[in-house]
Scaffold this motif. Structure first.
Motif, mmCIF file in Angstrom:
data_model
loop_
_atom_site.group_PDB
_atom_site.id
_atom_site.type_symbol
_atom_site.label_atom_id
_atom_site.label_comp_id
_atom_site.label_asym_id
_atom_site.label_seq_id
_atom_site.Cartn_x
_atom_site.Cartn_y
_atom_site.Cartn_z
ATOM 1 N N GLU A 117 0.855 -1.184 0.000
ATOM 2 C CA GLU A 117 0.000 0.000 0.000
ATOM 3 C C GLU A 117 0.888 1.230 0.000
ATOM 4 O OE1 GLU A 117 -2.448 -0.263 3.435
ATOM 5 O OE2 GLU A 117 -3.427 -2.123 2.817
ATOM 6 N N VAL A 118 0.321 2.343 -0.426
ATOM 7 C CA VAL A 118 1.094 3.583 -0.458
ATOM 8 C C VAL A 118 1.576 3.920 0.956
ATOM 9 C CG1 VAL A 118 1.025 6.043 -0.955
ATOM 10 C CG2 VAL A 118 -0.194 4.450 -2.430
ATOM 11 N N GLY A 119 2.904 4.033 1.108
ATOM 12 C CA GLY A 119 3.463 4.414 2.402
ATOM 13 C C GLY A 119 3.704 3.261 3.347
ATOM 14 N N THR A 120 3.528 2.016 2.895
ATOM 15 C CA THR A 120 3.760 0.868 3.776
ATOM 16 C C THR A 120 5.189 0.863 4.303
ATOM 17 O OG1 THR A 120 2.149 -0.465 2.579
ATOM 18 C CG2 THR A 120 3.745 -1.645 3.920
ATOM 19 N N GLY A 121 5.342 0.810 5.606
ATOM 20 C CA GLY A 121 6.672 0.724 6.207
ATOM 21 C C GLY A 121 7.390 2.044 6.338
ATOM 22 N N PHE A 122 6.757 3.147 5.919
ATOM 23 C CA PHE A 122 7.395 4.457 6.029
ATOM 24 C C PHE A 122 6.889 5.183 7.273
ATOM 25 C CE2 PHE A 122 9.047 5.835 1.603
ATOM 26 C CZ PHE A 122 9.743 4.648 1.497
ATOM 27 N N MET A 126 9.667 11.043 9.468
ATOM 28 C CA MET A 126 11.069 10.957 9.067
ATOM 29 C C MET A 126 11.234 11.385 7.615
ATOM 30 S SD MET A 126 11.923 7.292 10.908
ATOM 31 C CE MET A 126 13.632 7.248 10.412
ATOM 32 N N THR A 127 12.427 11.829 7.265
ATOM 33 C CA THR A 127 12.691 12.261 5.893
ATOM 34 C C THR A 127 12.799 11.049 4.973
ATOM 35 O OG1 THR A 127 15.098 12.173 6.114
ATOM 36 C CG2 THR A 127 13.989 14.227 6.786
ATOM 37 N N GLY A 128 12.802 11.313 3.677
ATOM 38 C CA GLY A 128 12.962 10.235 2.715
ATOM 39 C C GLY A 128 14.271 9.491 2.913
ATOM 40 N N GLY A 173 2.165 9.607 -5.241
ATOM 41 C CA GLY A 173 3.060 9.159 -6.314
ATOM 42 C C GLY A 173 4.517 9.204 -5.904
ATOM 43 N N MET A 174 4.924 10.263 -5.213
ATOM 44 C CA MET A 174 6.308 10.367 -4.739
ATOM 45 C C MET A 174 6.609 9.284 -3.714
ATOM 46 S SD MET A 174 6.637 14.492 -4.325
ATOM 47 C CE MET A 174 8.109 14.352 -3.323
ATOM 48 N N THR A 175 5.640 9.006 -2.836
ATOM 49 C CA THR A 175 5.843 7.972 -1.824
ATOM 50 C C THR A 175 6.054 6.614 -2.471
ATOM 51 O OG1 THR A 175 4.394 9.208 -0.324
ATOM 52 C CG2 THR A 175 4.863 6.924 0.255
ATOM 53 N N PHE A 180 9.254 1.990 -3.904
ATOM 54 C CA PHE A 180 9.657 0.987 -4.887
ATOM 55 C C PHE A 180 11.169 0.983 -5.056
ATOM 56 C CE2 PHE A 180 10.819 -0.418 -9.109
ATOM 57 C CZ PHE A 180 10.159 -1.639 -9.195
ATOM 58 N N ALA A 181 11.772 2.173 -5.117
ATOM 59 C CA ALA A 181 13.223 2.247 -5.282
ATOM 60 C C ALA A 181 13.938 1.560 -4.128
ATOM 61 C CB ALA A 181 13.660 3.707 -5.391
#
Length: 425
Positions: A117-122, A126-128, A173-175, A180-181
């Motif tokens: 899901e969008v943002g899973t584990g973030f 915190m910053t990118g 989209g950025m998340t 993914f990266a």
């Protein structure tokens, strides 16, 4: 030669209780415990409805998954497809160990990275950059290993300007780009990807699919990929499974898998008018190529069939179809226009065939909306009669027709679209 199995699912089932969380579950938990200490089976495993979201069941329990068994070899890309509510995301959550199965077990060899899901584990605060190190640590990598991949991750994500900004300020989209990266470049043995790539733009989706191909073919790593984009599944996956109502109905090669999935989308319950209304009924809709295959290439001659029954004489009816994008934007309108034959149409069963010339549709996913109606009076088709289909590129032809047509800038090119109507009885 023995198989190098990296992931194995054995008799996986997942049961959920419907309704509000916590309502009446204490008595059920005590009942389970009482059966357990007496060495008996969980009594609630014997009950529960099949996972069909469109029907009302008779039980408070539902089986999101039932008796799932499959193996994945190292380096394979497994596509998991099915309708909404079929159990795809539940299966990936179990494989990623986000949730536990009710019965069965998962055996894996190596690290699993998930993008569910969008943002899973973030962590949004915190910053990118900090989240990259956090996710790498969760995957079991050292700080040195993560640092060695940091520049590649940031460059691939395209979020360099915001890498030191808290993730809570990122767009969805950025998340997804950053997530993914991280998952792809920190080299897990198994990469699990849900439909979240659809959040990204077209350029990023192309990059992501190319990266998944690279890590499976060159890196020898395994990818599990869930998507409703049949073109992406066909180009990326080496084999697949089709889920329906929480059960595996097919496992095997991609072409027969997609044929079966597209065919299942055409087995619909057609709306036949109001109760007692037999003036006009839609009987069947279908799409296939000249070989009567539903595996459609952009070089195929494509036939769209609409079969209906008329119970009384009509002087004026509309028979048409609209080809749309998956989001519902119309692309092409097809209308049976030989009104000499429809000036007075007698009771009987009819079949209208719309024929689309080869090289008229680009590769991608489409939907057909049918129109069978009496003008300004009543429409006899609805969403249940729509068809979904996918167009793929012929390997040695691709989308060449775009190049050819672009050469004729001073002329109007109109493909010879045509249609026919046949009275069956």
């Amino acid at each position: 030669m023995s198989k190098d199995i990296i992931l194995k699912a054995e008799n996986i089932s997942k049961q959920y209780r419907l309704g509000q969380v916590g309502t009446g579950t204490l008595s059920h938990d005590l009942n389970r415990w009482w059966h357990q200490i007496r060495g008996k089976e969980n009594p609630y495993l014997k009950i529960g409805d099949v996972n069909d979201r469109s029907t009302k069941g008779s039980s408070d329990y539902v089986w999101a998954l039932q008796d799932i068994n499959f193996e994945v070899e190292r380096g394979e890309v497994l596509g998991i497809i099915g309708k909404n509510g079929a159990g795809k995301s539940t299966l990936l959550k179990i494989l990623s160990k986000v949730t536990a199965p009710t019965t069965g077990s998962i055996k894996s060899r190596g690290r699993i990275a998930s993008l569910l899901e969008v943002g899973t584990g973030f962590n949004g605060e915190m910053t990118g950059r900090e989240n990259i190190f956090l996710n790498g640590a969760i995957l079991g990598m050292t700080k040195k290993e993560i640092a060695s991949k940091l520049d590649e991750i940031i460059d691939f994500s395209g979020c360099e300007r915001y890498i030191d900004t808290p993730v809570k300020r990122y767009s969805s989209g950025m998340t997804v780009r950053l997530a993914f990266a991280v998952a792809a470049f920190l080299e897990p043995e198994i990469l699990v990807i849900d439909e979240v790539l659809a959040v990204g733009d077209a350029e990023f989706q192309k990059k992501a699919i190319g990266k998944m191909q690279d890590i499976s073919r060159e890196g020898g790593r395994t990818v599990l990929f869930v998507s409703h984009n049949m073109a992406a599944v066909r180009s990326l996956c080496t084999k697949g499974i089709l889920l329906e109502n929480g059960k595996i109905v097919f496992e095997g090669g991609i072409e027969p898998l997609l044929n079966l999935y597209l065919k299942s989308n055409q087995n619909r319950n057609y709306w036949k008018g109001e109760d007692g209304d037999k003036s006009m009924r839609l009987l069947n809709t279908e799409i296939y190529n000249e070989l009567r295959s539903k595996n459609l290439k952009n070089t195929d001659l494509i036939h769209i069939v609409l079969k209906f029954e008329i119970g009384e004489k009509f002087k004026d009816i509309v028979i048409g179809a609209t080809i749309c994008t998956p989001t519902g934007n119309p692309i092409v309108g097809l209308l049976y226009n030989d009104y000499n034959n429809l000036n007075e149409i007698l009771p009987g069963t009819y079949e209208v065939i719309f024929t689309i010339p080869s090289c008229s549709l680009a590769t991608g996913d489409y939907e057909i909306e049918f129109n069978l109606s009496i003008p300004f009076v009543k429409k006899y088709t609805c969403e249940k009669s729509n068809l979904s289909f996918a167009i793929t590129a012929e390997s040695d032809y691709g989308n060449r027709f775009y190049v050819e047509n672009s050469l004729f800038l001073n002329s109007i090119i109109r493909p010879n679209w045509f249609n026919s109507i046949n009275k069956i009885n």
